[in-house]
Scaffold this motif. Structure first.
Motif, PDB file in Angstrom:
ATOM      1  N   GLN A  36       0.901  -0.962   0.122  1.00 50.31           N
ATOM      2  CA  GLN A  36      -0.126  -0.014  -0.058  1.00 50.31           C
ATOM      3  C   GLN A  36       0.929   1.209   0.132  1.00 50.31           C
ATOM      4  OE1 GLN A  36      -3.061  -0.287  -0.378  1.00 50.31           O
ATOM      5  NE2 GLN A  36      -3.572  -2.396  -0.219  1.00 50.31           N
ATOM      6  N   LEU A  83      -6.984   4.960  -9.659  1.00 50.51           N
ATOM      7  CA  LEU A  83      -6.510   4.880  -8.553  1.00 50.51           C
ATOM      8  C   LEU A  83      -7.438   5.888  -6.869  1.00 50.51           C
ATOM      9  CD1 LEU A  83      -3.092   4.061  -9.038  1.00 50.51           C
ATOM     10  CD2 LEU A  83      -4.724   2.003  -8.873  1.00 50.51           C
ATOM     11  N   LEU A  85      -7.912   5.339  -3.140  1.00 43.97           N
ATOM     12  CA  LEU A  85      -7.575   5.167  -1.024  1.00 43.97           C
ATOM     13  C   LEU A  85      -7.934   4.492  -0.903  1.00 43.97           C
ATOM     14  CD1 LEU A  85      -7.348   8.867  -0.055  1.00 43.97           C
ATOM     15  CD2 LEU A  85      -5.873   8.372  -1.290  1.00 43.97           C
ATOM     16  N   THR A  86      -7.344   3.634  -0.113  1.00 36.66           N
ATOM     17  CA  THR A  86      -7.733   2.199   0.879  1.00 36.66           C
ATOM     18  C   THR A  86      -8.385   2.716   1.640  1.00 36.66           C
ATOM     19  OG1 THR A  86      -5.699   1.798   1.865  1.00 36.66           O
ATOM     20  CG2 THR A  86      -5.850   0.767   0.076  1.00 36.66           C
ATOM     21  N   SER A  87      -8.754   1.523   2.787  1.00 35.30           N
ATOM     22  CA  SER A  87      -9.564   1.949   3.727  1.00 35.30           C
ATOM     23  C   SER A  87      -8.911   2.624   4.869  1.00 35.30           C
ATOM     24  CB  SER A  87     -10.687   0.646   4.471  1.00 35.30           C
ATOM     25  OG  SER A  87      -9.699  -0.167   4.740  1.00 35.30           O
ATOM     26  N   GLU A  90      -4.726   4.791   2.560  1.00 38.26           N
ATOM     27  CA  GLU A  90      -3.601   4.925   1.844  1.00 38.26           C
ATOM     28  C   GLU A  90      -3.948   4.569   0.203  1.00 38.26           C
ATOM     29  OE1 GLU A  90      -2.329   1.233   3.550  1.00 38.26           O
ATOM     30  OE2 GLU A  90      -0.876   1.993   4.403  1.00 38.26           O
ATOM     31  N   GLU A  92      -4.178   3.379  -4.249  1.00 36.42           N
ATOM     32  CA  GLU A  92      -4.276   1.437  -4.264  1.00 36.42           C
ATOM     33  C   GLU A  92      -2.698   1.636  -5.623  1.00 36.42           C
ATOM     34  OE1 GLU A  92      -9.064   1.567  -4.494  1.00 36.42           O
ATOM     35  OE2 GLU A  92      -7.437   2.240  -6.037  1.00 36.42           O
TER      36      GLU A  92
END
Length: 212
Positions: A36, A83, A85-87, A90, A92
């Motif tokens: 990440q 792309l 953001l992750t949970s 961060e 992707e």
């Protein structure tokens, strides 16, 4: 890779952090599994159609990237992936070796500000789309095809390698008055214990022409 630049939403964030964008997107591309990328700390901040124009300081209207061509290092990518953001907040990363991704929290290529495109240097023992990114030199070009039919031509003016532990988020994602591009991948030594590269390679480029 640390560097998301939440555009309209990032305006609030940018006031506190600085500016986003090419794109501190510390892409941790390993040959085994994707790592990440930490988010950037910045706020995201027309050209008349013609065969070739010199861009103005205002940049182009927003339009998603559709392709990327970097002739000097043999890159040709179609179907640019979004792309987000992750949970965990961060950035992707692309899910395979050859896909190039665009961070949607930053400007689109050609808009005023820094657009960010990222890809792996390698992935699961397959050379990545950005495997030769470190070999780019100032004066060479990256062409981004856009969904509005125009091609934004960027000229490289700087190529840097940064330790991920000291990634200069503001320099990479900080807002710019003109349209710029950041190309990001992993680089440096590969740490087998963690399965990650220790550095990031970042290419800085600015919009120098628009092809219709």
């Amino acid at each position: 890779m640390r560097h998301p630049r939440l555009w309209p939403a990032v305006t609030a964030v940018v006031s506190a952090l600085g500016a986003i964008l090419v794109v501190a997107f510390v892409l941790a591309f390993s040959p085994h599994a994707p790592e990440q990328v930490a988010p950037p700390s910045a706020t995201p901040v027309g050209i008349a159609p013609s065969t070739t124009t010199t861009p103005s300081g205002d940049g182009l209207p927003a339009a998603k990237p559709a392709s990327l061509s970097i002739p000097a290092i043999g890159v040709r990518a179609d179907g640019i992936k979004d792309l987000g953001l992750t949970s965990g907040g961060e950035l992707e990363v692309p899910g395979d070796a050859t896909t190039v991704g665009w961070f949607t929290g930053a400007p689109s290529p050609g808009e005023a500000g820094p657009a960010v495109l990222a890809a792996h240097v390698d992935y699961k023992h397959v050379p990545g789309a950005f495997s030769r990114l470190k070999d780019l030199h100032p004066g060479e070009q990256a062409k981004v095809g856009r969904t509005d039919g125009r091609t934004a031509v960027f000229t490289v003016y700087r190529v840097e390698r940064y330790a991920k532990a000291d990634f200069p988020t503001d320099q990479v994602y900080g807002d710019t008055a003109d349209a710029e591009l950041r190309l990001i991948t992993c680089g440096g030594a590969f740490d087998r214990s963690s399965g990650n590269y220790l550095d990031n390679v970042v290419v800085f480029a600015r919009l120098t022409a628009v092809e219709a």
